[in-house]
Motif scaffolding. Structure first.
Motif, short mmCIF file in Angstrom:
data_model
loop_
_atom_site.label_atom_id
_atom_site.label_comp_id
_atom_site.label_asym_id
_atom_site.label_seq_id
_atom_site.Cartn_x
_atom_site.Cartn_y
_atom_site.Cartn_z
N PRO A 37 44.08 42.12 26.03
CA PRO A 37 43.51 43.46 26.18
C PRO A 37 42.26 43.50 27.05
O PRO A 37 42.12 44.37 27.91
N GLY A 38 41.37 42.54 26.88
CA GLY A 38 40.17 42.48 27.71
C GLY A 38 40.50 42.20 29.17
O GLY A 38 39.87 42.76 30.08
N LYS A 39 41.47 41.35 29.41
CA LYS A 39 41.89 41.05 30.79
C LYS A 39 42.46 42.29 31.46
O LYS A 39 42.18 42.56 32.63
N VAL A 40 43.27 43.04 30.72
CA VAL A 40 43.85 44.27 31.27
C VAL A 40 42.73 45.26 31.61
O VAL A 40 42.73 45.87 32.68
N LYS A 41 41.77 45.40 30.72
CA LYS A 41 40.66 46.32 30.96
C LYS A 41 39.89 45.92 32.21
O LYS A 41 39.59 46.76 33.08
N LYS A 42 39.56 44.63 32.34
CA LYS A 42 38.82 44.17 33.52
C LYS A 42 39.61 44.40 34.80
O LYS A 42 39.05 44.80 35.82
N GLU A 43 40.91 44.14 34.76
CA GLU A 43 41.75 44.34 35.95
C GLU A 43 41.80 45.82 36.34
O GLU A 43 41.70 46.16 37.52
N LEU A 44 41.95 46.70 35.36
CA LEU A 44 41.96 48.13 35.66
C LEU A 44 40.61 48.60 36.20
O LEU A 44 40.56 49.44 37.11
N GLU A 45 39.53 48.05 35.68
CA GLU A 45 38.20 48.40 36.21
C GLU A 45 38.06 47.94 37.65
O GLU A 45 37.50 48.65 38.49
N THR A 46 38.59 46.75 37.95
CA THR A 46 38.55 46.24 39.32
C THR A 46 39.38 47.12 40.25
O THR A 46 38.93 47.48 41.34
N LEU A 47 40.58 47.47 39.82
CA LEU A 47 41.44 48.34 40.62
C LEU A 47 40.80 49.70 40.84
O LEU A 47 40.84 50.25 41.94
N LYS A 48 40.19 50.24 39.81
CA LYS A 48 39.55 51.55 39.92
C LYS A 48 38.44 51.50 40.95
O LYS A 48 38.33 52.37 41.80
N SER A 49 37.62 50.48 40.88
CA SER A 49 36.48 50.41 41.80
C SER A 49 36.93 50.18 43.24
O SER A 49 36.24 50.56 44.17
N SER A 50 38.11 49.59 43.43
CA SER A 50 38.55 49.31 44.78
C SER A 50 39.47 50.38 45.36
O SER A 50 39.38 50.71 46.53
N SER A 51 40.37 50.95 44.54
CA SER A 51 41.35 51.83 45.17
C SER A 51 41.86 52.98 44.33
O SER A 51 42.56 53.83 44.85
N LEU A 52 41.56 53.03 43.06
CA LEU A 52 42.17 54.04 42.20
C LEU A 52 41.29 55.25 41.92
O LEU A 52 41.72 56.18 41.26
N GLU A 53 40.07 55.25 42.40
CA GLU A 53 39.14 56.32 42.06
C GLU A 53 39.71 57.70 42.35
O GLU A 53 39.58 58.62 41.55
N SER A 54 40.39 57.86 43.47
CA SER A 54 40.92 59.17 43.81
C SER A 54 42.14 59.54 42.97
O SER A 54 42.46 60.70 42.79
#
Length: 109
Positions: A37-54
């Motif tokens: 669960p923590g790994k998934v959260k960190k990966e989603l946070e990384t994706l958000k900061s790089s490309s998912l914000e919009s």
């Protein structure tokens, strides 16, 4: 996993521990484990900061699931970064469900 325009508010991630809900998993090496669960959260946070914000303005809450009880609820949250836990059996089969929930909340802080 693809994010819809609004995306999910939360995700359940597991199986963290052995549980009667998944009788096919009979040993810990068959589990996803409490770190996922923590790994998934960190990966989603990384994706958000790089490309998912919009696409999705916030990362969904990540809840650990699978064999969660008073003895282990802190591990996915405190040690590995999950936002919380989901549990049924540990609460519903307890002699005092309210006390179990209070204890679990305290252990995860």
């Amino acid at each position: 996993y693809t994010l819809q325009p609004q995306g999910p508010d939360y995700l359940f991630v597991g199986t963290c521990y052995l549980t009667q809900s998944h009788p096919e998993k009979t040993s810990i090496d068959q589990l996803e484990g409490p770190t996922l669960p923590g790994k998934v959260k960190k990966e989603l946070e990384t994706l958000k900061s790089s490309s998912l914000e919009s696409i999705h303005p916030s990362v969904p809450k990540i809840f650990a699931i699978g064999g969660i009880d008073e003895r282990n609820c802190f591990e996915p949250v405190v040690k590995h970064g999950a936002d919380g836990v989901a549990t049924i059996r540990a609460v519903m089969q307890a002699e005092d469900p309210r006390a179990v929930v209070r204890s679990m909340i305290r252990l995860m802080q």
